[in-house]
Design a protein around this motif. Sequence first.
Motif, mmCIF file in Angstrom:
data_model
loop_
_atom_site.group_PDB
_atom_site.id
_atom_site.type_symbol
_atom_site.label_atom_id
_atom_site.label_comp_id
_atom_site.label_asym_id
_atom_site.label_seq_id
_atom_site.Cartn_x
_atom_site.Cartn_y
_atom_site.Cartn_z
ATOM 1 N N CYS A 1 -5.226 -0.010 5.653
ATOM 2 C CA CYS A 1 -5.573 1.322 6.158
ATOM 3 C C CYS A 1 -6.970 1.748 5.726
ATOM 4 N N CYS B 1 0.826 -1.204 0.000
ATOM 5 C CA CYS B 1 0.000 0.000 0.000
ATOM 6 C C CYS B 1 0.866 1.262 0.000
ATOM 7 N N HIS C 1 0.085 3.554 3.458
ATOM 8 C CA HIS C 1 0.523 3.271 4.823
ATOM 9 C C HIS C 1 1.696 2.314 4.741
ATOM 10 N N CYS D 1 -7.434 -0.748 0.114
ATOM 11 C CA CYS D 1 -6.407 -1.267 1.018
ATOM 12 C C CYS D 1 -7.090 -1.848 2.237
HETATM 13 ZN ZN ZN Z 1 -3.044 1.036 3.113
#
Ligand code: ZN
Length: 652
Positions: free
Chosen positions: A61, A37, A40, A58
């Motif tokens: 997050c 991702c 994050h 995602c």
């Molecule tokens: Zn993420």
Amino acid sequence: MISRKSIDEVIERARIEEVVQDFVNLKRRGGNLIGLCPFHHEKTPSFSVSPTRNIYKCFGCGKGGDSVKFVMEHESYDFPEAIRYLAGKYGIQLEETKQDAESILAERERETIYKVLEFAWQFFKKQLFQTEEGQLAGLHYFKERGFRTKTIENFGLGYASQSADSLISEALKAGFTKDILQRAGLMTQNEGDFFRHRVIFPIFNISGKVIAFAGRQLLANKRSPKYINSPETEIYQKRKVLYGLFHAKKAIRDENNCFLVEGYTDVISLHQAGIENVVASSGTSLTPDQIRLVRRYASQITVLYDSDVAGVKAAMRGLDLILEENMDVRIVLLPEGEDPDSFVQKSGMAGFNEYIKQNSKDFILFKTSLLLKEAGNDPMQRAVVLKDVVETLAHITESIKRSAFITQCSHLLKMDENIIISATNKAIDEFLRQKRQGIPRDISQSESEIQKQIFDREAKNIDANIIDYKALIDEYQERDIIRILLNYGDKNIPDSTVNPLSRYILVSLLDIMDEIQHPVYKKILTEYQSLLEKDQLPRPEYFTNHPNREIQVLAIELLSFPYEYASWEEHDIPMQIQLHPDDNFKKDAHNAILRLKLKIIMDHIEKNQARLAELQAEGNDEEMIIHIRVHYDLLQMREQITSQFKNVVLKV
Ligand SMILES: [Zn+2]
């Protein structure tokens, strides 16, 4: 302005996997693509791209959206910028509609504000390095603080001279108007320089543009504050800015930790010492907007305080908000008499890091011990401490984490764990009730959290507030129907006279439409209905690109989890999945509608019974008879519905 037609063309042409692949390495997994991702920090990929749905999501997050949203998030673009970027990538010629004079003007003025701030910044830098006054006063000050020339240049520091209007007159000469100077926060009401005889710290936005300045006075002068900031302007809102973030963002992501300090010089000193993952909230207490800025890069915030206890107590108040964003918060108290700036200059990077390692404490445990120390043995004071700690615990959004902290706090407080659990649950109820007054910021997060809390509570066997509990469940029943509608609404049911599935759902809901509680769900249902009436059948993309942001977010969430099932087992209503969910949509829809209807009937039964009790107390026999009839009607309706759940025993 870009025409609607062009925007639609871009949205249609942009393939999510191609757009994301320019920034993220993706690997194929089944029908989807996965990767690390970009929003994050993570080591195992939870970032998923669905080419068929044309969206990303995602699971770490929670971020998700379509191609436009991805570019906006990743590049910090606004909507038109993202459309222009994608048009460039796909070679689409954008059709611009004629803007009305007003909006052309507004856009130009915004650009001019950026330009005049850039002009002012160059001016302040020139003043610092190239004038005698600047070198003697400003540069001297920075050098005294231990800033190296490279650091001063890196942070773009400058100097504003004692003259009343040197910047203003230069800017006017360069062609900027007084109006723009004022709106950029550079000119006072008396048409003089806003910053005078101060060293200047430019404040950058996340993409490195100057949006404001802070100025520190050089001579102690009690009549004017040590630091002043640019006034808030169209492009500078204090609560949305963290000082140093532009310089720190990469390091914050690499370290998955962000140091939070108070002052500009703390940020710069730490940076110079090699500790680059540091930002300052610059005087204001931490805001949710600022926390979310950090959360884009890391999951932990470490707050550095000097050792003044009263100051720490006041400052800690804002930290509950960080927990709410599901981030870890750690606290470090610096040695007596030190601030981050002085401390790192004395101890250097290695000494600083070692000290942090030894002295960093979890915020909740730190807070509990600190409050306890103050309360001593006074039972009243200890009760106040419990209340305060419980408020904080209620802000932790992850139930497992919360349970762990409850156990630890019960040791510290020397109190039975169950007392803390039930007090925390009460605080959560209150907190959720407050939240439910408004639309949740992030529907996905808050709802999955509500679910967790319900299960958590059941597991702990705590007597929850019954009414609130039911309201929460209600939302799931409605949500489940929306999920099925968005995922399979355009499919036809084999051997059915009512097609497609969406029509079947909407017809079935006709008699209970008024009872749908959730405003966003209701909007989707009514919009779907009116489209069907016009013989239009919306594809899932219609809702994932919906101009209403709440609808869009919800649609993306629901379409990212096509096989998600609310855990009805937990509520004594088992799901029976024999077929692949994609082939089972009719039965799912049927059951979801039944469950909602059942819920509504149960509510009516409950209300009717309450009314009956009242009437009995009043001795109103006539009315009672009517309500007893209603009661039996409702029971019969309930029977009809439950009999349609095959092989299901209902505990009601
Ligand atoms: Zn993420």
